[in-house]
Design a protein around this motif. Structure first.
Motif, mmCIF file in Angstrom:
data_model
loop_
_atom_site.group_PDB
_atom_site.id
_atom_site.type_symbol
_atom_site.label_atom_id
_atom_site.label_comp_id
_atom_site.label_asym_id
_atom_site.label_seq_id
_atom_site.Cartn_x
_atom_site.Cartn_y
_atom_site.Cartn_z
ATOM 1 N N ARG A 36 0.833 -1.203 0.000
ATOM 2 C CA ARG A 36 0.000 0.000 0.000
ATOM 3 C C ARG A 36 0.868 1.253 0.000
ATOM 4 N NH1 ARG A 36 -2.070 1.664 5.412
ATOM 5 N NH2 ARG A 36 0.122 2.199 5.439
ATOM 6 N N ASP A 37 1.903 1.246 0.827
ATOM 7 C CA ASP A 37 2.804 2.400 0.887
ATOM 8 C C ASP A 37 3.477 2.654 -0.455
ATOM 9 O OD1 ASP A 37 2.098 2.684 3.537
ATOM 10 O OD2 ASP A 37 3.968 1.829 4.323
ATOM 11 N N LEU A 43 1.448 6.873 -6.686
ATOM 12 C CA LEU A 43 0.308 7.738 -6.977
ATOM 13 C C LEU A 43 0.654 9.204 -6.718
ATOM 14 C CD1 LEU A 43 -2.631 8.046 -7.797
ATOM 15 C CD2 LEU A 43 -3.259 7.621 -5.411
ATOM 16 N N ALA A 44 1.387 9.472 -5.638
ATOM 17 C CA ALA A 44 1.795 10.847 -5.337
ATOM 18 C C ALA A 44 2.697 11.396 -6.441
ATOM 19 C CB ALA A 44 2.507 10.890 -3.988
ATOM 20 N N VAL A 49 3.335 14.814 -11.386
ATOM 21 C CA VAL A 49 3.701 14.897 -12.800
ATOM 22 C C VAL A 49 2.516 15.378 -13.633
ATOM 23 C CG1 VAL A 49 4.360 13.523 -14.806
ATOM 24 C CG2 VAL A 49 5.541 13.204 -12.645
ATOM 25 N N MET A 50 1.363 14.823 -13.392
ATOM 26 C CA MET A 50 0.189 15.237 -14.170
ATOM 27 C C MET A 50 -0.210 16.667 -13.827
ATOM 28 S SD MET A 50 -2.261 11.912 -14.474
ATOM 29 C CE MET A 50 -2.452 11.659 -12.734
#
Length: 60
Positions: A36-37, A43-44, A49-50
């Motif tokens: 999960r980490d 995801l962060a 970036v996006m």
């Protein structure tokens, strides 16, 4: 996953995870927390970036 395949239930998935850890629930939890980490970290990074437009070719 193909649409016609039966998706495993939560109980089946939990049993598989425990089996991979020879029934050691504490080790299974440690592995799930570590995974999960790692996903949260990816995801962060993807969000940063996006948010800055790198995926659209714009660079500050």
């Amino acid at each position: 996953m193909r649409p016609l395949e039966k998706q495993p239930t939560l109980r089946e998935e939990a049993a598989e995870i425990l089996a991979l850890h020879d029934g050691n629930a504490l080790e299974a939890l440690r592995t799930l927390i570590a995974e999960r980490d790692a996903i949260e970290e990816r995801l962060a990074i993807a969000t940063l970036v996006m948010g800055r437009g790198f995926t659209r070719g714009w660079r500050p």
